[in-house]
Design an enzyme around this catalytic site. Structure first.
Site: not given
Ligand SMILES: [Mg+2]
Length: 251
Positions: A19, A21, A196
């Site tokens: 991923d 961000d 996240d």
């Molecule tokens: Mg993310």
């Protein structure tokens, strides 16, 4: 190498899905304000070579957006799986049906125009409404988006950290990885995904169903079996991984 924070010893047979961000870069108040840590691009390039090209970005952003930040056109799945690039430097293909998106945007835009804290991030096959700067308006924003998407059978909502996304139905990070895994250099490898956000849970589910490794960045409930505390810890782990591969290849 015993693995950082109890993480397994890396394998050159991994397909590494990352991923962007909150995983490779810290979250910023606005999506265009993220900062790429020094050395990240070089590290990803090196790891990609060490994994024979089996390193991909799996993001909610458009891939061209991440290309711009990294100055590198890595393979990947963009817009939560609706966009696909199988090999480094290839063109991006939109995989899913986003008809009606312009109507949803047209309906929503005037309703949020009065508050500059609300940010509409437009993409080729989706859009994201960010309310990070106006968290007290969360319920209202979710309701507005739900109303605007009503009647568009091919579109659906997805909720993330301080954002709501309108995207093609069925596209998620799991389907994105599944599509990447259909062809070399990813097929036949063990999928490893680091993410996240809530939207990464679809990805965790996919890798766990394919005997892979799910790694969650930061706090919060997750189905992932492993944790890294922050993007800085991810960077450190990837550095260790690359150094480990290098040592092994010299032997
Ligand atoms: Mg993310």
């Amino acid at each position: 190498m015993s693995g950082l924070d109890g993480l397994p010893v890396p394998s050159r047979n991994w397909a590494l899905f990352l991923d962007f961000d909150g995983t490779l870069v810290d979250l910023a108040p606005k999506p265009d304000l993220v900062e790429v840590p020094a050395g990240l691009t070089g590290l990803l390039q090196k790891l990609s070579t060490q994994l024979d090209g089996a390193l991909a970005i799996v993001t909610g952003r458009e891939l061209c957006d991440v290309d711009g930040f990294l100055r590198l056109m890595l393979p990947g799945a963009g817009i939560h799986g609706a966009e696909l690039r199988r090999k480094m430097g290839d063109a991006t293909i939109v995989m899913d049906d986003s008809r009606g998106l312009a109507d949803v945007i047209a309906e929503l835009e005037p309703l949020i125009a009065g508050d500059p804290r609300l940010i509409l991030q437009l993409k080729s096959a989706a859009f994201t409404l960010h309310y990070r700067l106006a968290p007290e308006r969360e319920t209202e924003m979710r309701d507005l988006a739900a109303r605007a998407v009503k009647g568009h059978e091919n579109l659906e909502l997805m909720f993330g950290k301080m954002m709501v996304e309108v995207k093609p139905k069925g596209a998620d990070k799991g389907t994105g990885m599944e599509r990447l895994m259909q062809a070399p250099p990813f097929s036949t490898r063990v999928p490893v995904f680091i993410g996240d956000d809530i939207t990464d849970e679809d990805g965790f589910k996919f890798v766990k169903n394919h005997a892979g490794l799910a790694i969650k960045v930061g706090d919060g409930t997750s189905s992932a079996d492993h944790r890294l505390s922050s993007p800085a810890a991810v960077f450190e782990w990837l550095m260790d991984m690359s150094a480990y591969f290098e040592r092994k290849s010299r032997r």
